[in-house]
Scaffold this active site. Sequence first.
Site, PDB file in Angstrom:
ATOM      1  N   ARG A   1       1.197  -1.451   0.005  1.00  0.00           N
ATOM      2  CA  ARG A   1       0.168  -0.055   0.381  1.00  0.00           C
ATOM      3  C   ARG A   1       0.690   1.295   0.169  1.00  0.00           C
ATOM      4  O   ARG A   1       0.247   2.275  -1.010  1.00  0.00           O
ATOM      5  CB  ARG A   1      -0.729   0.251   0.854  1.00  0.00           C
ATOM      6  CG  ARG A   1      -1.705  -1.081   1.206  1.00  0.00           C
ATOM      7  CD  ARG A   1      -3.578  -0.671   2.401  1.00  0.00           C
ATOM      8  NE  ARG A   1      -4.231  -2.088   1.846  1.00  0.00           N
ATOM      9  CZ  ARG A   1      -4.660  -2.227   2.495  1.00  0.00           C
ATOM     10  NH1 ARG A   1      -4.858  -1.564   4.081  1.00  0.00           N
ATOM     11  NH2 ARG A   1      -6.214  -2.403   2.133  1.00  0.00           N
TER      12      ARG A   1
ATOM     13  N   LYS B   1     -20.231 -16.132   0.374  1.00  0.00           N
ATOM     14  CA  LYS B   1     -21.205 -15.933   0.767  1.00  0.00           C
ATOM     15  C   LYS B   1     -22.609 -15.429  -0.666  1.00  0.00           C
ATOM     16  O   LYS B   1     -21.682 -13.776  -0.226  1.00  0.00           O
ATOM     17  CB  LYS B   1     -21.592 -14.919   2.170  1.00  0.00           C
ATOM     18  CG  LYS B   1     -21.628 -16.292   3.397  1.00  0.00           C
ATOM     19  CD  LYS B   1     -22.093 -15.707   4.538  1.00  0.00           C
ATOM     20  CE  LYS B   1     -20.787 -15.014   5.541  1.00  0.00           C
ATOM     21  NZ  LYS B   1     -21.702 -14.637   6.643  1.00  0.00           N
TER      22      LYS B   1
ATOM     23  N   GLY C   1     -13.054  -3.736   0.674  1.00  0.00           N
ATOM     24  CA  GLY C   1     -15.024  -3.446   0.181  1.00  0.00           C
ATOM     25  C   GLY C   1     -15.573  -1.611  -0.640  1.00  0.00           C
ATOM     26  O   GLY C   1     -16.504  -2.233  -1.284  1.00  0.00           O
TER      27      GLY C   1
END
Length: 394
Positions: free
Chosen positions: A37, A198, A374
């Site tokens: 990063r 999921k 995200g």
Amino acid sequence: MLPKKTVKDVDVKGKRVLVRVDFNVPLKDGEVADDTRIIAALPTIKYLMRQGARVILASHLGRPKGQVKEEFRLDPVAQRLSDLLEKEVTKVDDCIGEEPKKAISQMQEGDVLLLENVRFYAGEKENDPQFAKELAELADLYVNDAFGTAHRAHASTAGVAEYLPAVAGFLMQKELEMLGQVLESPQKPFVAIIGGAKVSDKIGVIENLLDRVDTLIIGGGMANTFLKAKGMDVGRSLVEEDKIGLAQELMQKAAENKVQLTLPMDAVVADSIESPTNIKTVPVNGVPAGYMILDIGPQTAKQFADLVKKAGTVVWNGPMGVFEQDAFAKGTEQVARALANSDAVSVVGGGDSAAAVKKTGVTERITHISTGGGASLKFLEGKELPGITALEDA
Ligand code: ADP
Ligand code: MG
């Protein structure tokens, strides 16, 4: 999403430039364990240095919950950044107030300063206007290069832009360009591969992509819920019983939109994830009692690879199996290789998927690997990201 102004569109010479970067890196024994990063932020930092800006960096690290926690100080990051830039980076122990102000007043053009962890203040996550204002007081211009936190409306990612001219850094710009291209003007055929544990994590992504793709490939644990919705017995596999109806609706929507929806045809199954005593490859309609689907099978991997080969654009989010275990990592590796070998524009989003690409050793051959887990999901859902909205339109 409208294109945003970047550091190239503004005059930065001599200016105090507050750059929000994502230096939320893993630490080990007081040192940076993975500097990916930090390296990703270098183009923007170096450009600003060359242009004669006074570069003031802000980041969060970990979850200090609004308090000063020694283990979340950014000193190890400053050390690594100094090494990478081959230049002393001044580190201050606060991110607002007198200490940073004094240090900033002593900066020369091209100097770099790192503020302390912004999450030492509760005002950061609360997007407190007073805290945002105090951050803004340190600078003349705000640059956001932290795509990984752009989906959060925090003081240093969104609030501060109320008080300063606000533009995108190069990393942010690349994310917007690549993810934007995927959603707005993909080369056809457009193939999406969605996996992970999921369905519930990816509903928004699947729904948005169903309006855009030619082919939707579903793998990983979430495919089990779709297989069960088609009436198959998947044994002890991970299934979200309460999402079976949703899976049926999504399959119906795919049919209505003339999207080819592809599910696994064979699978690697085992009696346990951690300590399997029996591992078999079976057709998906032949999962033995007591077994779990833990990876896609070789025929499925080949079929997925063939679809990727013919694609103009591929977007991939979510591993095909429990790739953390070597026994169940092959399907994910094969998909990573298929993307690497294809001529398609290939875009990977999601933290675990990016890790899988890295582990397979094909990072260089993927067009774009998003730095935001995200945030890339939110983007692919077609949602607004507060950290991007806050920036000035080009
Ligand atoms: P990303 O971070 O790329 O968005 P996710 O977090 O959605 O991906 O999914 C990754 C997780 O899904 C991994 O921890 C992996 O072990 C799990 N997973 C994938 N396939 C299965 C499966 N068949 N059964 C259980 N877990 C699975
Ligand atoms: Mg994940």
